[in-house]
Scaffold this motif. Structure first.
Motif, PDB file in Angstrom:
ATOM      1  N   CYS A 150      39.803  39.764  42.249  1.00 40.58           N
ATOM      2  CA  CYS A 150      39.794  40.747  41.167  1.00 40.58           C
ATOM      3  C   CYS A 150      38.946  40.241  40.007  1.00 40.58           C
ATOM      4  O   CYS A 150      38.795  39.039  39.791  1.00 40.58           O
ATOM      5  N   SER A 151      38.419  41.194  39.216  1.00 36.69           N
ATOM      6  CA  SER A 151      37.652  40.826  38.032  1.00 36.69           C
ATOM      7  C   SER A 151      38.616  40.422  36.911  1.00 36.69           C
ATOM      8  O   SER A 151      39.817  40.671  36.975  1.00 36.69           O
ATOM      9  N   ALA A 152      38.068  39.846  35.873  1.00 37.83           N
ATOM     10  CA  ALA A 152      38.891  39.381  34.750  1.00 37.83           C
ATOM     11  C   ALA A 152      39.478  40.543  33.966  1.00 37.83           C
ATOM     12  O   ALA A 152      40.457  40.380  33.225  1.00 37.83           O
ATOM     13  N   LYS A 153      38.949  41.741  34.147  1.00 39.55           N
ATOM     14  CA  LYS A 153      39.454  42.913  33.433  1.00 39.55           C
ATOM     15  C   LYS A 153      40.918  43.199  33.785  1.00 39.55           C
ATOM     16  O   LYS A 153      41.648  43.779  32.997  1.00 39.55           O
ATOM     17  N   VAL A 154      41.343  42.798  34.976  1.00 43.09           N
ATOM     18  CA  VAL A 154      42.710  43.049  35.425  1.00 43.09           C
ATOM     19  C   VAL A 154      43.709  42.287  34.557  1.00 43.09           C
ATOM     20  O   VAL A 154      44.854  42.721  34.381  1.00 43.09           O
ATOM     21  N   LEU A 155      43.270  41.162  33.991  1.00 45.74           N
ATOM     22  CA  LEU A 155      44.167  40.317  33.199  1.00 45.74           C
ATOM     23  C   LEU A 155      44.395  40.837  31.782  1.00 45.74           C
ATOM     24  O   LEU A 155      45.252  40.317  31.058  1.00 45.74           O
ATOM     25  N   ILE A 156      43.652  41.831  31.351  1.00 43.08           N
ATOM     26  CA  ILE A 156      43.819  42.368  29.996  1.00 43.08           C
ATOM     27  C   ILE A 156      45.154  43.105  29.925  1.00 43.08           C
ATOM     28  O   ILE A 156      45.416  44.010  30.736  1.00 43.08           O
ATOM     29  N   PRO A 157      46.019  42.710  28.963  1.00 41.88           N
ATOM     30  CA  PRO A 157      47.329  43.357  28.880  1.00 41.88           C
ATOM     31  C   PRO A 157      47.198  44.834  28.490  1.00 41.88           C
ATOM     32  O   PRO A 157      46.413  45.206  27.640  1.00 41.88           O
ATOM     33  N   GLY A 158      47.965  45.680  29.170  1.00 41.83           N
ATOM     34  CA  GLY A 158      48.009  47.098  28.868  1.00 41.83           C
ATOM     35  C   GLY A 158      46.894  47.916  29.510  1.00 41.83           C
ATOM     36  O   GLY A 158      46.888  49.133  29.398  1.00 41.83           O
ATOM     37  N   ARG A 159      45.959  47.305  30.168  1.00 44.88           N
ATOM     38  CA  ARG A 159      44.845  48.034  30.787  1.00 44.88           C
ATOM     39  C   ARG A 159      45.275  48.564  32.153  1.00 44.88           C
ATOM     40  O   ARG A 159      45.897  47.858  32.938  1.00 44.88           O
ATOM     41  N   ASP A 165      38.344  47.525  40.581  1.00 45.14           N
ATOM     42  CA  ASP A 165      38.604  46.249  39.903  1.00 45.14           C
ATOM     43  C   ASP A 165      38.794  45.099  40.888  1.00 45.14           C
ATOM     44  O   ASP A 165      38.494  43.949  40.556  1.00 45.14           O
ATOM     45  N   CYS A 166      39.317  45.363  42.099  1.00 49.57           N
ATOM     46  CA  CYS A 166      39.593  44.309  43.080  1.00 49.57           C
ATOM     47  C   CYS A 166      38.961  44.666  44.417  1.00 49.57           C
ATOM     48  O   CYS A 166      38.757  45.828  44.745  1.00 49.57           O
TER      49      CYS A 166
END
Length: 179
Positions: A150-159, A165-166
């Protein structure tokens, strides 16, 4: 200790026997059986009369069809050579065995399977890469593993997670290598 029911219809063996008897009684038709052999004895009233001979040359009589179990098994054995594969010569058998016994080695590693045109992973190419890295010519995948990347965008809280993404990557972890 065996417990028996007082009702004979409740016993499975009795039910099966009754069903079998009903089937046999209702069957009605059966294959005809040939007459028992005479064993060289003749009845007193009946004398065997030879058939009238014709002037045509002697032709062996056509085989009479006897639809019994032995006759059906004979037909099966007549068809058997066409069902079985042909027998190979010893040299052909040795060639087959030598082809099977080519020296091969199992290697372990981790190579990603590239995605083919239809979207499926091409693990044959990854197995070849794994074996070529060890000095062999080609390989065959024995074991594979998959992991989600997965990209780092998945780790953003609330997104909210989006479908792109994966992705799932497949890896060859062991391969059978040949020269």
């Amino acid at each position: 200790m065996m417990v028996r029911s007082g009702n004979p219809a409740a016993r499975p063996g009795t039910l099966m026997s009754a069903a079998l008897l009903l089937l046999l009684a209702a069957g009605g038709t059966a294959w005809p059986q040939s007459a028992p052999p005479a064993l060289g004895l003749q009845q007193q009233g009946a004398q065997a009369v030879p058939p009238p001979s014709t002037s045509a040359p002697s032709v062996p009589p056509a085989r009479e069809e006897n639809p019994g179990l032995i006759n059906e098994m004979g037909k099966l054995f007549d068809k058997l050579p066409s069902i079985l594969p042909p027998i190979k010569s010893p040299s052909e058998t040795m060639d087959d065995l030598s082809r099977l016994a080519t020296p091969s080695t199992m290697v372990s590693g981790r190579v990603i399977c590239p995605v083919s045109a239809n979207g499926a992973p091409d693990c044959k190419q990854a197995a070849d890469q794994l074996c070529q890295g060890r000095g062999y010519k080609e390989g065959k995948s024995l074991n594979a593993d998959s992991a989600e990347k997965c990209s780092a965008k998945v780790l953003i809280p609330g997104r909210q997670r989006k479908p792109d993404d994966c992705r799932t990557d497949t890896f060859v972890t062991s391969a059978l290598c040949q020269n």
